[in-house]
Structure formats: C-alpha cells, structure tokens
Design a protein around this motif. Structure first.
Motif, PDB file in Angstrom:
ATOM      1  N   ALA A  39     -27.120  66.095  19.601  1.00 58.90           N
ATOM      2  CA  ALA A  39     -25.839  66.112  19.410  1.00 58.90           C
ATOM      3  C   ALA A  39     -25.515  67.615  19.224  1.00 58.90           C
ATOM      4  N   ASP A  40     -26.134  68.387  18.571  1.00 55.79           N
ATOM      5  CA  ASP A  40     -25.839  69.634  18.263  1.00 55.79           C
ATOM      6  C   ASP A  40     -25.975  70.586  19.643  1.00 55.79           C
ATOM      7  N   ALA A  41     -26.841  70.210  20.477  1.00 54.45           N
ATOM      8  CA  ALA A  41     -27.089  70.848  21.804  1.00 54.45           C
ATOM      9  C   ALA A  41     -26.164  70.153  22.852  1.00 54.45           C
ATOM     10  N   ARG A  42     -25.160  69.316  22.349  1.00 51.01           N
ATOM     11  CA  ARG A  42     -24.044  68.537  23.260  1.00 51.01           C
ATOM     12  C   ARG A  42     -24.682  67.611  24.194  1.00 51.01           C
ATOM     13  N   MET A  43     -25.742  67.107  24.105  1.00 46.36           N
ATOM     14  CA  MET A  43     -26.580  66.253  24.927  1.00 46.36           C
ATOM     15  C   MET A  43     -25.939  64.726  24.469  1.00 46.36           C
ATOM     16  N   GLY A  44     -24.739  64.478  24.664  1.00 43.62           N
ATOM     17  CA  GLY A  44     -24.078  63.405  24.002  1.00 43.62           C
ATOM     18  C   GLY A  44     -24.832  62.290  24.291  1.00 43.62           C
ATOM     19  N   ASP A  45     -24.980  61.831  25.714  1.00 38.35           N
ATOM     20  CA  ASP A  45     -25.534  60.444  25.964  1.00 38.35           C
ATOM     21  C   ASP A  45     -26.931  60.461  25.570  1.00 38.35           C
ATOM     22  N   SER A  46     -27.614  61.654  25.491  1.00 36.22           N
ATOM     23  CA  SER A  46     -29.111  61.244  24.863  1.00 36.22           C
ATOM     24  C   SER A  46     -29.065  60.896  23.297  1.00 36.22           C
ATOM     25  N   ALA A  47     -28.081  61.723  22.638  1.00 37.17           N
ATOM     26  CA  ALA A  47     -28.082  61.479  21.281  1.00 37.17           C
ATOM     27  C   ALA A  47     -27.465  60.031  21.061  1.00 37.17           C
ATOM     28  N   LEU A  48     -26.645  59.496  21.898  1.00 32.82           N
ATOM     29  CA  LEU A  48     -26.305  58.094  21.576  1.00 32.82           C
ATOM     30  C   LEU A  48     -27.387  57.204  21.902  1.00 32.82           C
ATOM     31  N   ASP A  49     -28.200  57.293  22.778  1.00 30.97           N
ATOM     32  CA  ASP A  49     -29.301  56.537  23.199  1.00 30.97           C
ATOM     33  C   ASP A  49     -30.357  56.422  21.932  1.00 30.97           C
ATOM     34  N   THR A  50     -30.453  57.720  21.510  1.00 23.26           N
ATOM     35  CA  THR A  50     -31.472  57.860  20.259  1.00 23.26           C
ATOM     36  C   THR A  50     -31.070  57.074  19.103  1.00 23.26           C
ATOM     37  N   SER A  90     -18.276  58.438  24.498  1.00 30.04           N
ATOM     38  CA  SER A  90     -17.748  56.917  24.792  1.00 30.04           C
ATOM     39  C   SER A  90     -17.331  56.148  23.695  1.00 30.04           C
ATOM     40  N   THR A  91     -16.131  55.597  23.837  1.00 29.20           N
ATOM     41  CA  THR A  91     -15.429  55.104  22.753  1.00 29.20           C
ATOM     42  C   THR A  91     -15.963  53.602  22.359  1.00 29.20           C
ATOM     43  N   ALA A  92     -16.540  53.068  23.592  1.00 30.14           N
ATOM     44  CA  ALA A  92     -17.071  51.855  23.480  1.00 30.14           C
ATOM     45  C   ALA A  92     -18.567  51.769  22.843  1.00 30.14           C
ATOM     46  N   ARG A  93     -19.282  52.891  22.864  1.00 25.05           N
ATOM     47  CA  ARG A  93     -20.513  53.173  22.405  1.00 25.05           C
ATOM     48  C   ARG A  93     -20.595  53.302  21.018  1.00 25.05           C
ATOM     49  N   LEU A  94     -19.404  54.192  20.674  1.00 24.86           N
ATOM     50  CA  LEU A  94     -18.953  54.428  19.315  1.00 24.86           C
ATOM     51  C   LEU A  94     -18.595  53.362  18.547  1.00 24.86           C
ATOM     52  N   ARG A  95     -17.909  52.358  19.190  1.00 20.25           N
ATOM     53  CA  ARG A  95     -17.745  50.986  18.399  1.00 20.25           C
ATOM     54  C   ARG A  95     -18.949  50.231  18.125  1.00 20.25           C
ATOM     55  N   LYS A  96     -19.925  50.458  19.038  1.00 25.36           N
ATOM     56  CA  LYS A  96     -21.054  49.691  18.823  1.00 25.36           C
ATOM     57  C   LYS A  96     -21.790  50.441  17.581  1.00 25.36           C
ATOM     58  N   VAL A 134     -22.887  48.257  14.092  1.00 25.78           N
ATOM     59  CA  VAL A 134     -24.165  48.125  13.635  1.00 25.78           C
ATOM     60  C   VAL A 134     -24.191  48.646  12.158  1.00 25.78           C
ATOM     61  N   LEU A 135     -23.371  49.637  11.819  1.00 23.45           N
ATOM     62  CA  LEU A 135     -23.443  50.164  10.535  1.00 23.45           C
ATOM     63  C   LEU A 135     -22.390  49.096   9.650  1.00 23.45           C
ATOM     64  N   GLY A 136     -21.848  48.267  10.300  1.00 19.61           N
ATOM     65  CA  GLY A 136     -21.160  47.278   9.393  1.00 19.61           C
ATOM     66  C   GLY A 136     -19.851  47.718   8.842  1.00 19.61           C
ATOM     67  N   VAL A 137     -19.246  48.911   9.465  1.00 20.04           N
ATOM     68  CA  VAL A 137     -17.921  49.253   9.077  1.00 20.04           C
ATOM     69  C   VAL A 137     -16.794  49.177  10.075  1.00 20.04           C
ATOM     70  N   GLN A 138     -15.741  49.486   9.699  1.00 21.81           N
ATOM     71  CA  GLN A 138     -14.606  49.428  10.619  1.00 21.81           C
ATOM     72  C   GLN A 138     -14.786  50.045  12.220  1.00 21.81           C
ATOM     73  N   PRO A 139     -14.648  49.478  13.094  1.00 21.54           N
ATOM     74  CA  PRO A 139     -14.541  49.972  14.482  1.00 21.54           C
ATOM     75  C   PRO A 139     -13.785  51.130  14.562  1.00 21.54           C
ATOM     76  N   VAL A 140     -14.206  51.999  15.432  1.00 19.78           N
ATOM     77  CA  VAL A 140     -13.227  53.425  15.568  1.00 19.78           C
ATOM     78  C   VAL A 140     -12.322  52.981  16.401  1.00 19.78           C
ATOM     79  N   PRO A 141     -11.024  53.390  15.765  1.00 19.23           N
ATOM     80  CA  PRO A 141      -9.637  52.984  16.654  1.00 19.23           C
ATOM     81  C   PRO A 141      -9.807  53.702  17.734  1.00 19.23           C
ATOM     82  N   ARG A 142      -8.840  53.465  18.825  1.00 19.22           N
ATOM     83  CA  ARG A 142      -8.631  54.197  19.763  1.00 19.22           C
ATOM     84  C   ARG A 142      -7.483  55.002  19.550  1.00 19.22           C
TER      85      ARG A 142
END
Length: 234
Positions: A139-150, A179-185, A189-197
């Motif tokens: 994430a710090d390296a701005r490798m957003g997709d890789s960070a989300l995969d991990t 990706s908002t959809a992936r952040l909602r996922k 998983v964390l059991g908290v409120q989904p990220v609002p649009r």
C-alpha cells in the motif's frame, strides 16, 4: 522480554529500548558454541530491540540490531522454539519487513518480501502479521491491487484474528482510492459498517475507512498497535 513489550505498548520507548538492549547484551552468545535454545532467546531479544528502535525512528540502531538478528538466524539455519518463542532465519526476515515499513523504507521492505519463500514454519499469528506487513508495504508503494489481494487473503485465513488488529483498517485507508466494492468486502470480513459511497464528484476523505477502526475500538495508527511486530505472540 515481557516487560519490554509492556513498555512498548505504553509508549515508554526509552525504557523499552534500555531493557531490550540490556537483555540482549547480558545473554549475547558465542555463535560457535551456543545451543539453539540460547540463540533463539538471543535472536528474540535483538528483534525486540530492533522493533523499539524503529518506533523511535532510530534507523541506525534498528539496522544494527537487524544485522545481529539476521546473523543469528543464519547461524541457526532453521526455526527453533524455546521458552515459548520461535526464532530462526524466516522469523528474522519477516520481522525485518515490519521494521522496514515502520521506518518508511518501503523499497527495502519489498526487496525482503521478494526474498522470502515458505513461511509455514512460523506460528499462525506470525504468518498473519507478516501478511499484514506485506500488504502495508504494498500500500505504501501504491501497489493497491496487490495490497488488496494480500489483505483479503489474510482476512479470509484469519477473520477473527484480524478483527482485533489495527493494521487492516490502516491498510484499507491507505488504499482508499481503490475499488469501493473490494473495500466493502474488507469491512464485511472485519464485521464493521461497510464503507459508504462518497457523494458524486466528491473525494474519498478517509473518514469512512477510519471507521473500520473506530467501530472495533482499534487505533488508526499502525505504530500504536500494542502487538505490532511481535511474531511470537497471538
């Protein structure tokens, strides 16, 4: 060792470092004659000192202790457990990833990640922690997709563990423009409120992502996590 982590948790960094350094100096072994048990304990102590030094922003001292940690792991050749802790070359390298991230040395952290293979020898909590450190480096390296995969992989492997950690929310906030959809996922998983649009034309401020931590009582700074960089704890 336990007292040093208590000091670290309470942000008594100078006390934590003094105690960790004293312990490391007191038990420093002769590599040629020391038992695996002695090397395990020593390696754990120098790792502790490296962690505290990195929290204090002392990159030179952290590098010195990391060098000792790597040398100890190399001398051991494989992971060894003693007195409730595990240490060896894999532990030394995976711990170094988190320390490099704490120091803002993202490129060096990514180089270490590339050099690490199988981590199945580590305790489950250490494997999960390494995955979080990897995602944070990406994430710090701005490798957003890789960070989300991990991050998603780690959350799927240990959802209960993740709900008590600070880093998932920190990582999600860093990837906030993704990706908002992936952040909602992640939120699910964390059991908290989904990220609002965000409103149309608005910019993601990060406040919604900070709620990942607020809802679960976690801090939003990875530097403040009580068990940060402790691979031998659950």
């Amino acid at each position: 060792m336990t007292r040093a982590w208590v000091y670290l948790r309470d942000a008594r960094l100078a006390d934590a470092l003094a105690l960790a350094e004293k312990a490391a100096v007191t038990i420093e072994p002769r590599f040629s004659t020391s038992s695996p048990e002695a090397l395990t304990v020593y390696g754990s102590h120098v790792n502790s000192a490296a962690v505290v030094a990195s929290r204090m922003g002392d990159s030179d001292r952290a590098a010195d202790y990391l060098s000792r940690s790597h040398a100890t792991g190399a001398r051991m050749g494989n992971e060894h457990g003693a007195y409730g802790t595990l240490f060896g070359p894999v532990t030394a390298t995976t711990q170094a990833v988190g320390i490099k991230v704490s120091l803002g040395q993202t490129g060096q952290a990514l180089d270490l990640i590339d050099s690490i293979g199988d981590v199945s020898q580590l305790q489950p909590a250490a494997q999960h922690r390494y995955a979080m450190d990897t995602a944070l480096a990406q994430a710090d390296a701005r490798m957003g997709d890789s960070a989300l995969d991990t991050l998603e992989g780690a959350l799927e492997d240990a959802p209960e563990w993740a709900r008590h950690q600070a880093l998932p929310g920190v990582i999600a906030e860093k990837i906030g423009a993704g990706s908002t959809a992936r952040l909602r996922k992640v939120a699910k998983v964390l059991g908290v409120q989904p990220v609002p649009r965000e409103p149309r034309g608005g910019r993601r401020s990060g406040s919604a992502l900070r709620a990942l931590n607020t809802c679960t009582g976690r801090t939003s700074s990875h530097h403040a996590a009580p068990n940060a960089r402790m691979s031998h704890t659950s």
